[in-house]
Design an enzyme around this catalytic site. Structure first.
Site, PDB file in Angstrom:
ATOM      1  CG  PHE A 127     -81.895  -2.841  54.193  1.00 25.85           C
ATOM      2  CD1 PHE A 127     -81.540  -1.507  54.318  1.00 25.85           C
ATOM      3  CD2 PHE A 127     -82.464  -3.479  55.276  1.00 25.85           C
ATOM      4  CE1 PHE A 127     -81.764  -0.820  55.499  1.00 25.85           C
ATOM      5  CE2 PHE A 127     -82.694  -2.800  56.465  1.00 25.85           C
ATOM      6  CZ  PHE A 127     -82.344  -1.469  56.576  1.00 25.85           C
ATOM      7  CG  ASP A 198     -87.405  -4.759  50.663  1.00 22.69           C
ATOM      8  OD1 ASP A 198     -88.162  -3.767  50.775  1.00 22.69           O
ATOM      9  OD2 ASP A 198     -86.770  -5.229  51.628  1.00 22.69           O
ATOM     10  CE1 TYR A 223     -88.565   1.685  59.289  1.00 24.29           C
ATOM     11  CE2 TYR A 223     -90.045  -0.099  59.887  1.00 24.29           C
ATOM     12  CZ  TYR A 223     -88.783   0.344  59.530  1.00 24.29           C
ATOM     13  OH  TYR A 223     -87.750  -0.558  59.417  1.00 24.29           O
ATOM     14  CE  LYS A 224     -86.825   1.933  55.844  1.00 22.32           C
ATOM     15  NZ  LYS A 224     -86.345   0.676  55.275  1.00 22.32           N
ATOM     16  NE  ARG A 372     -80.571   6.960  53.897  1.00 23.08           N
ATOM     17  CZ  ARG A 372     -81.169   5.878  54.361  1.00 23.08           C
ATOM     18  NH1 ARG A 372     -81.085   4.733  53.708  1.00 23.08           N
ATOM     19  NH2 ARG A 372     -81.854   5.914  55.489  1.00 23.08           N
TER      20      ARG A 372
HETATM   21  C1  LIG Z   1     -86.084  -0.345  56.074  1.00 23.67           C
HETATM   22  C2  LIG Z   1     -85.924  -1.603  55.327  1.00 23.67           C
HETATM   23  C3  LIG Z   1     -86.327  -2.816  55.880  1.00 23.67           C
HETATM   24  C4  LIG Z   1     -86.894  -2.834  57.260  1.00 23.67           C
HETATM   25  O1  LIG Z   1     -87.205  -4.087  57.725  1.00 23.67           O
HETATM   26  P1  LIG Z   1     -87.992  -4.248  59.087  1.00 23.67           P
HETATM   27  O2  LIG Z   1     -88.152  -5.695  59.232  1.00 23.67           O
HETATM   28  O3  LIG Z   1     -89.302  -3.526  58.930  1.00 23.67           O
HETATM   29  O4  LIG Z   1     -87.173  -3.633  60.184  1.00 23.67           O
HETATM   30  C5  LIG Z   1     -86.179  -3.959  55.127  1.00 23.67           C
HETATM   31  N1  LIG Z   1     -85.652  -3.914  53.875  1.00 23.67           N
HETATM   32  C6  LIG Z   1     -85.243  -2.752  53.321  1.00 23.67           C
HETATM   33  C7  LIG Z   1     -84.698  -2.732  51.938  1.00 23.67           C
HETATM   34  C8  LIG Z   1     -85.363  -1.570  54.037  1.00 23.67           C
HETATM   35  O5  LIG Z   1     -84.954  -0.430  53.499  1.00 23.67           O
END
Ligand SMILES: *Cc1c(COP(=O)(O)O)cnc(C)c1O
Length: 413
Positions: A127, A198, A223-224, A372
């Site tokens: 990511f 992560d 938030y997911k 997706r």
């Molecule tokens: C959504 C997501 C993030 C989000 O990071 P934020 O700092 O909360 O914006 C980080 N890593 C992965 C793999 C994600 O899917």
């Protein structure tokens, strides 16, 4: 799978052990929400909880609420609520900051536990924020570290005695493919490296057992799948064996052993609490706590079974109804190897997704060409998958996506 009928699909909904969970959420009429992996739906309980926090706790009780309503304990309390979902115990997780910031904290904390080793290993296609944060760490530390991003298949080959930290995302955000957490962790440990996982696309979606995998560190998103609301606090995990030896790089007062002594010298708190930095975001934590409560009584093994079944149905229906429209599968076909999403690539994927959203089917587009669809077993029905694919088939047959209105890019995709 050409023998699927709406009657058979409705029978799956009728026997779904998680069917009642949908009532825990506000799902707007006319919407099929296939994006709970980007922003979880609103739990019905959240507005009253946040309203009470704002009006009564903040409004009437004011600063006393830090004690009387336990605000000061919220990062640990909400973390303990997440613990069950990721296979760890109480006192091993705190909810705080963003995933990006937590990754920064833990990658540096891990590096400090491996002095003399300079390599940070990660996966190509991780990511972006994870890559950016690690690039920032490299810039900050200069020659002391060297960051390498390699394809997933080459991680084991790139592991070596000079690797300090392996930082990986468990479920890939584009493809939904995921790593065998226990095997990868063991492989890194054999070489003396530490692992930072992560869990942004896996917490609340798959059963996770960090402690059984002997994991060192983890971060994840609120938030997911955890339904904590836009920009919800993230979480971090530090294995008990590391907790009193890690040196947090962001040594703020909320991670101090005794913040209200107002001592001029930093002394880290014992345990997980030292990984906090500044004052916790109480309103956000209250919403996140309500989000986590949507998992009360939910067996993650049952949730996983439904998620795999929803994904298998999606892929089967796509072959049946959209097989001639040029979609390429971009996720593992085998449900056992797939996170809680399905993805496809298509040359017109941006416009197709905009056309779907206009019809109430909300998924997302991921550059360069991925459609997706997140599959959230708590609030998605089998018949939603059926209907989503029916609508997609109609958009493709009518070429509705070719409307110029669907070509313009928004700031957030
Ligand atoms: C959504 C997501 C993030 C989000 O990071 P934020 O700092 O909360 O914006 C980080 N890593 C992965 C793999 C994600 O899917």
């Amino acid at each position: 799978m050409a023998d699927w009928t709406l009657e058979k699909i409705e029978a799956l909904d009728a026997t779904d052990p998680l069917a009642a969970m949908r009532d825990r959420f506000h799902i707007p009429d006319g919407v099929i929400y296939l994006d709970g992996n980007s922003l979880g739906a609103l739990p019905r309980a959240t507005p009253d909880i946040v309203d009470n926090l704002i009006r009564r706790q903040w409004g009437d009780d004011l600063i006393r609420s830090w004690n009387t309503h336990g605000w000061i304990d919220m990062p640990g309390r909400v973390g303990d609520g997440i613990a069950r979902l990721i296979g760890v115990g109480t006192g091993e997780v705190v909810a705080a900051d963003s995933t990006s910031v937590n990754l920064f904290k833990l990658v540096i904390a891990a590096l400090r536990l491996r002095p003399g080793r300079r390599r940070i290993l990660t996966e190509e296609g991780n990511f972006p924020t994870d890559l950016y944060v690690m690039q920032g760490i490299q810039d900050l530390l200069g020659d002391a570290v060297s960051l390498e991003a390699v394809p997933a298949a080459d991680i084991a080959g790139a592991m070596g005695e000079d690797v300090a930290v392996l930082a990986l995302t468990h479920v890939n955000y584009r493809t939904g493919a995921f790593h065998d957490m226990a095997a990868v962790t063991a492989m890194a440990h054999d070489a003396g490296a530490l692992v930072v996982w992560d869990l942004s696309h896996s917490a609340g979606a798959l059963p996770i057992d960090l402690n059984a995998a002997d994991a060192d560190f983890a971060v994840g998103c609120g938030y997911k799948y955890l339904n904590g609301g836009p920009g919800a606090p993230a979480f971090l995990f530090v294995a008990e064996r590391h907790q009193n030896v890690v040196q947090p790089p962001l040594s703020g007062w909320m991670g101090h052993a005794s913040p209200f002594d107002f001592d001029s010298q930093y002394r880290p708190a014992p345990g997980i609490g030292r990984n906090l930095c500044g004052t916790p975001a109480i309103i956000g934590l209250a919403a996140l706590e309500a989000g986590i409560a949507t998992f009360d009584g939910v067996d993650m093994v049952v949730a996983r079974e439904k998620s795999v079944a929803l994904g298998d149905l999606f892929l089967g229906l796509m072959e049946d109804k959209c097989g001639s429209f040029g979609f390429q599968l971009a996720c593992p076909r085998d449900g056992v190897q797939r996170g809680s999403q399905v993805s496809f690539s298509h040359a017109e994927s941006y416009a197709i997704m905009q056309a779907l959203i206009a019809k109430g089917v909300i998924g997302d587009f991921r550059a360069p060409d991925i459609l997706r669809f997140g599959l959230t077993p708590l609030y998605l029905r089998y018949r939603d998958v059926w209907q989503a694919v029916e609508i997609l088939a109609r958009i493709m047959a009518d070429e509705a996506w070719a409307d110029p209105a669907f070509q313009a890019r928004n700031a957030v995709t």
